[in-house]
Design a protein around this motif. Structure first.
Motif, PDB file in Angstrom:
ATOM      1  N   GLU A   6      11.888  15.657  -6.514  1.00  0.00           N
ATOM      2  CA  GLU A   6      11.731  14.287  -7.003  1.00  0.00           C
ATOM      3  C   GLU A   6      11.242  13.377  -5.876  1.00  0.00           C
ATOM      4  O   GLU A   6      11.800  13.360  -4.783  1.00  0.00           O
ATOM      5  CB  GLU A   6      13.078  13.765  -7.527  1.00  0.00           C
ATOM      6  CG  GLU A   6      12.979  12.366  -8.104  1.00  0.00           C
ATOM      7  CD  GLU A   6      14.331  11.886  -8.620  1.00  0.00           C
ATOM      8  OE1 GLU A   6      14.417  10.717  -9.018  1.00  0.00           O
ATOM      9  OE2 GLU A   6      15.259  12.696  -8.610  1.00  0.00           O
ATOM     10  N   ARG A   7      10.203  12.628  -6.146  1.00  0.00           N
ATOM     11  CA  ARG A   7       9.659  11.718  -5.136  1.00  0.00           C
ATOM     12  C   ARG A   7      10.440  10.414  -5.149  1.00  0.00           C
ATOM     13  O   ARG A   7      10.689   9.834  -6.197  1.00  0.00           O
ATOM     14  CB  ARG A   7       8.183  11.443  -5.424  1.00  0.00           C
ATOM     15  CG  ARG A   7       7.297  12.643  -5.268  1.00  0.00           C
ATOM     16  CD  ARG A   7       5.852  12.284  -5.571  1.00  0.00           C
ATOM     17  NE  ARG A   7       5.364  11.293  -4.619  1.00  0.00           N
ATOM     18  CZ  ARG A   7       4.165  10.729  -4.715  1.00  0.00           C
ATOM     19  NH1 ARG A   7       3.364  11.040  -5.728  1.00  0.00           N
ATOM     20  NH2 ARG A   7       3.774   9.847  -3.828  1.00  0.00           N
ATOM     21  N   LYS A   8      10.820   9.970  -4.002  1.00  0.00           N
ATOM     22  CA  LYS A   8      11.524   8.711  -3.899  1.00  0.00           C
ATOM     23  C   LYS A   8      10.525   7.570  -4.069  1.00  0.00           C
ATOM     24  O   LYS A   8       9.503   7.513  -3.378  1.00  0.00           O
ATOM     25  CB  LYS A   8      12.211   8.595  -2.528  1.00  0.00           C
ATOM     26  CG  LYS A   8      13.030   7.320  -2.368  1.00  0.00           C
ATOM     27  CD  LYS A   8      13.670   7.273  -0.990  1.00  0.00           C
ATOM     28  CE  LYS A   8      14.441   5.978  -0.813  1.00  0.00           C
ATOM     29  NZ  LYS A   8      15.050   5.901   0.533  1.00  0.00           N
ATOM     30  N   SER A   9      10.800   6.694  -5.031  1.00  0.00           N
ATOM     31  CA  SER A   9       9.887   5.584  -5.277  1.00  0.00           C
ATOM     32  C   SER A   9       9.957   4.583  -4.129  1.00  0.00           C
ATOM     33  O   SER A   9      10.980   4.433  -3.459  1.00  0.00           O
ATOM     34  CB  SER A   9      10.241   4.891  -6.594  1.00  0.00           C
ATOM     35  OG  SER A   9      11.557   4.366  -6.549  1.00  0.00           O
ATOM     36  N   GLU A  10       8.867   3.885  -3.922  1.00  0.00           N
ATOM     37  CA  GLU A  10       8.800   2.884  -2.871  1.00  0.00           C
ATOM     38  C   GLU A  10       9.741   1.733  -3.203  1.00  0.00           C
ATOM     39  O   GLU A  10       9.716   1.213  -4.322  1.00  0.00           O
ATOM     40  CB  GLU A  10       7.359   2.364  -2.756  1.00  0.00           C
ATOM     41  CG  GLU A  10       7.139   1.378  -1.624  1.00  0.00           C
ATOM     42  CD  GLU A  10       7.057   2.069  -0.265  1.00  0.00           C
ATOM     43  OE1 GLU A  10       7.145   1.352   0.742  1.00  0.00           O
ATOM     44  OE2 GLU A  10       6.898   3.299  -0.233  1.00  0.00           O
ATOM     45  N   PRO A  11      10.606   1.331  -2.296  1.00  0.00           N
ATOM     46  CA  PRO A  11      11.493   0.194  -2.587  1.00  0.00           C
ATOM     47  C   PRO A  11      10.683  -1.075  -2.789  1.00  0.00           C
ATOM     48  O   PRO A  11       9.628  -1.255  -2.170  1.00  0.00           O
ATOM     49  CB  PRO A  11      12.376   0.116  -1.336  1.00  0.00           C
ATOM     50  CG  PRO A  11      11.601   0.796  -0.258  1.00  0.00           C
ATOM     51  CD  PRO A  11      10.812   1.871  -0.936  1.00  0.00           C
ATOM     52  N   ILE A  12      11.168  -1.955  -3.648  1.00  0.00           N
ATOM     53  CA  ILE A  12      10.456  -3.205  -3.879  1.00  0.00           C
ATOM     54  C   ILE A  12      10.648  -4.165  -2.711  1.00  0.00           C
ATOM     55  O   ILE A  12       9.786  -4.993  -2.417  1.00  0.00           O
ATOM     56  CB  ILE A  12      10.922  -3.866  -5.205  1.00  0.00           C
ATOM     57  CG1 ILE A  12       9.991  -5.032  -5.568  1.00  0.00           C
ATOM     58  CG2 ILE A  12      12.370  -4.312  -5.124  1.00  0.00           C
ATOM     59  CD1 ILE A  12      10.222  -5.578  -6.962  1.00  0.00           C
ATOM     60  N   PRO A  37      15.923  -0.740  -4.147  1.00  0.00           N
ATOM     61  CA  PRO A  37      15.069   0.045  -5.049  1.00  0.00           C
ATOM     62  C   PRO A  37      14.530  -0.817  -6.186  1.00  0.00           C
ATOM     63  O   PRO A  37      15.198  -1.757  -6.639  1.00  0.00           O
ATOM     64  CB  PRO A  37      16.027   1.125  -5.586  1.00  0.00           C
ATOM     65  CG  PRO A  37      17.196   1.131  -4.645  1.00  0.00           C
ATOM     66  CD  PRO A  37      17.311  -0.258  -4.124  1.00  0.00           C
ATOM     67  N   LYS A  38      13.356  -0.510  -6.651  1.00  0.00           N
ATOM     68  CA  LYS A  38      12.795  -1.217  -7.793  1.00  0.00           C
ATOM     69  C   LYS A  38      13.704  -1.026  -9.004  1.00  0.00           C
ATOM     70  O   LYS A  38      14.134   0.074  -9.306  1.00  0.00           O
ATOM     71  CB  LYS A  38      11.389  -0.705  -8.114  1.00  0.00           C
ATOM     72  CG  LYS A  38      10.693  -1.454  -9.240  1.00  0.00           C
ATOM     73  CD  LYS A  38       9.276  -0.963  -9.417  1.00  0.00           C
ATOM     74  CE  LYS A  38       8.595  -1.637 -10.610  1.00  0.00           C
ATOM     75  NZ  LYS A  38       8.575  -3.107 -10.495  1.00  0.00           N
ATOM     76  N   GLY A  39      14.034  -2.129  -9.684  1.00  0.00           N
ATOM     77  CA  GLY A  39      14.885  -2.070 -10.864  1.00  0.00           C
ATOM     78  C   GLY A  39      16.370  -2.165 -10.578  1.00  0.00           C
ATOM     79  O   GLY A  39      17.184  -2.132 -11.503  1.00  0.00           O
ATOM     80  N   PHE A  71       9.469  -6.771   3.993  1.00  0.00           N
ATOM     81  CA  PHE A  71       8.393  -6.131   3.237  1.00  0.00           C
ATOM     82  C   PHE A  71       8.693  -6.278   1.752  1.00  0.00           C
ATOM     83  O   PHE A  71       9.775  -5.892   1.281  1.00  0.00           O
ATOM     84  CB  PHE A  71       8.276  -4.649   3.592  1.00  0.00           C
ATOM     85  CG  PHE A  71       7.692  -4.391   4.952  1.00  0.00           C
ATOM     86  CD1 PHE A  71       6.342  -4.088   5.090  1.00  0.00           C
ATOM     87  CD2 PHE A  71       8.487  -4.449   6.090  1.00  0.00           C
ATOM     88  CE1 PHE A  71       5.794  -3.852   6.346  1.00  0.00           C
ATOM     89  CE2 PHE A  71       7.954  -4.222   7.349  1.00  0.00           C
ATOM     90  CZ  PHE A  71       6.601  -3.922   7.477  1.00  0.00           C
ATOM     91  N   PHE A  72       7.753  -6.843   1.008  1.00  0.00           N
ATOM     92  CA  PHE A  72       7.880  -7.003  -0.439  1.00  0.00           C
ATOM     93  C   PHE A  72       6.727  -6.269  -1.110  1.00  0.00           C
ATOM     94  O   PHE A  72       5.566  -6.526  -0.809  1.00  0.00           O
ATOM     95  CB  PHE A  72       7.854  -8.487  -0.815  1.00  0.00           C
ATOM     96  CG  PHE A  72       7.816  -8.747  -2.299  1.00  0.00           C
ATOM     97  CD1 PHE A  72       8.864  -8.338  -3.117  1.00  0.00           C
ATOM     98  CD2 PHE A  72       6.735  -9.385  -2.873  1.00  0.00           C
ATOM     99  CE1 PHE A  72       8.833  -8.566  -4.483  1.00  0.00           C
ATOM    100  CE2 PHE A  72       6.696  -9.630  -4.243  1.00  0.00           C
ATOM    101  CZ  PHE A  72       7.746  -9.221  -5.047  1.00  0.00           C
ATOM    102  N   GLU A  73       7.078  -5.311  -1.947  1.00  0.00           N
ATOM    103  CA  GLU A  73       6.096  -4.465  -2.623  1.00  0.00           C
ATOM    104  C   GLU A  73       5.105  -3.855  -1.629  1.00  0.00           C
ATOM    105  O   GLU A  73       3.901  -3.803  -1.855  1.00  0.00           O
ATOM    106  CB  GLU A  73       5.372  -5.247  -3.724  1.00  0.00           C
ATOM    107  CG  GLU A  73       6.334  -5.691  -4.823  1.00  0.00           C
ATOM    108  CD  GLU A  73       5.654  -6.332  -6.019  1.00  0.00           C
ATOM    109  OE1 GLU A  73       4.663  -7.063  -5.805  1.00  0.00           O
ATOM    110  OE2 GLU A  73       6.102  -6.102  -7.151  1.00  0.00           O
TER     111      GLU A  73
END
Length: 265
Positions: A6-12, A37-39, A71-73
């Protein structure tokens, strides 16, 4: 059979070694680092004066950080220019403890203020109130979502505290932010109204996938609404984890050895 990792999504949001020192020498934040994390629904807890409000104001650049990075997005927004900052703020909503409404204006107009950043001429909507029709429709829909559609043409100073906070949430909703920062959004509200307001924030988080970073005092609310928690003490991060990870010992480490947990019911 093989399984793909599973790929770790980029944090928002990524905060790296954030420092904020005020001109009087007060060190409000001391090398604070964490990722969102996003969400997620991240609650920030800690005593008054621990740096919670300063943290949120640094994230949306109301305050200029002394050192460190934000860092944002995936973009470094720590020291961007005013034009770039206005673009970034379109995607970062803010709900304040004291509502920040314009009392003499209608509820509808206060909600529409959330779209000011998208106008080419700020005075067009701000003074002459000639808002695009689709934006007016969106504002009515936002008021419906937070349960006060019937207050659209009432002046803001005619509302209760809980109603004002709902207007503030609706104002953020029409902005369509990717990240919502909420600074003690229920601190001045009674318990039943507090849960009502928190329910709306949770709906934005879960139904619209808006990431929330929320400063809170009461651990009962933290446990009911959060997916992630960090704690600050004297400007330093002293805890990071899940709400269920906050044991009695952690509570005393965060709030002091003599502290007793008070629940909001």
């Amino acid at each position: 059979m093989t399984f793909q990792a599973e790929r770790k999504s980029e944090p928002i949001l990524q905060i790296k070694n954030l420092v904020k020192t005020y001109p009087n020498g007060t060190k409000a934040l001391k090398n604070v680092s964490f990722e969102v994390p996003k969400g997620a629904f991240l609650s920030v807890i800690g005593l008054s004066g621990s740096g919670k409000s300063t943290l949120l104001r640094c994230i949306n650049r109301i305050h200029e950080p002394t050192a460190g990075s934000i860092f944002f997005e995936g973009q470094d927004i720590t020291h961007i220019n005013e034009k770039h900052l206005r673009e970034v703020r379109k995607n970062i909503g803010m709900v304040f403890q004291h509502f920040n409404l314009i009392d003499r204006r209608s509820v509808l107009n206060n909600v529409l203020m959330g779209r000011l950043g998208q106008l080419n001429d700020h005075f067009l909507g701000g003074i002459f109130q000639k808002w695009p029709e689709e934006w007016i429709a969106d504002a009515h829909e936002a008021l419906k979502i937070v349960g006060i559609a019937d207050k659209a043409y009432v002046r803001a100073d005619g509302l209760s505290g809980g109603q004002k906070q709902r207007v503030a949430i609706a104002r953020t909703l029409v902005q369509n932010p990717h990240l919502l920062l909420a600074d003690e959004p229920v601190a001045s509200l009674d318990p039943s109204t507090s849960y009502s307001v928190m329910n709306y924030l949770r709906d934005l988080n879960q139904k619209r996938n808006i990431t929330v970073v929320c400063n809170l005092h009461f651990l009962s609310l933290v446990r009911d609404y959060s997916t992630h928690v960090i704690a600050l003490r004297n400007g330093e991060k002293v805890f990071e984890g899940k709400p269920t990870d906050i044991t009695e010992q952690w509570f005393k480490d965060i709030y002091g050895a003599d502290a007793k947990e008070v629940e909001i019911n």
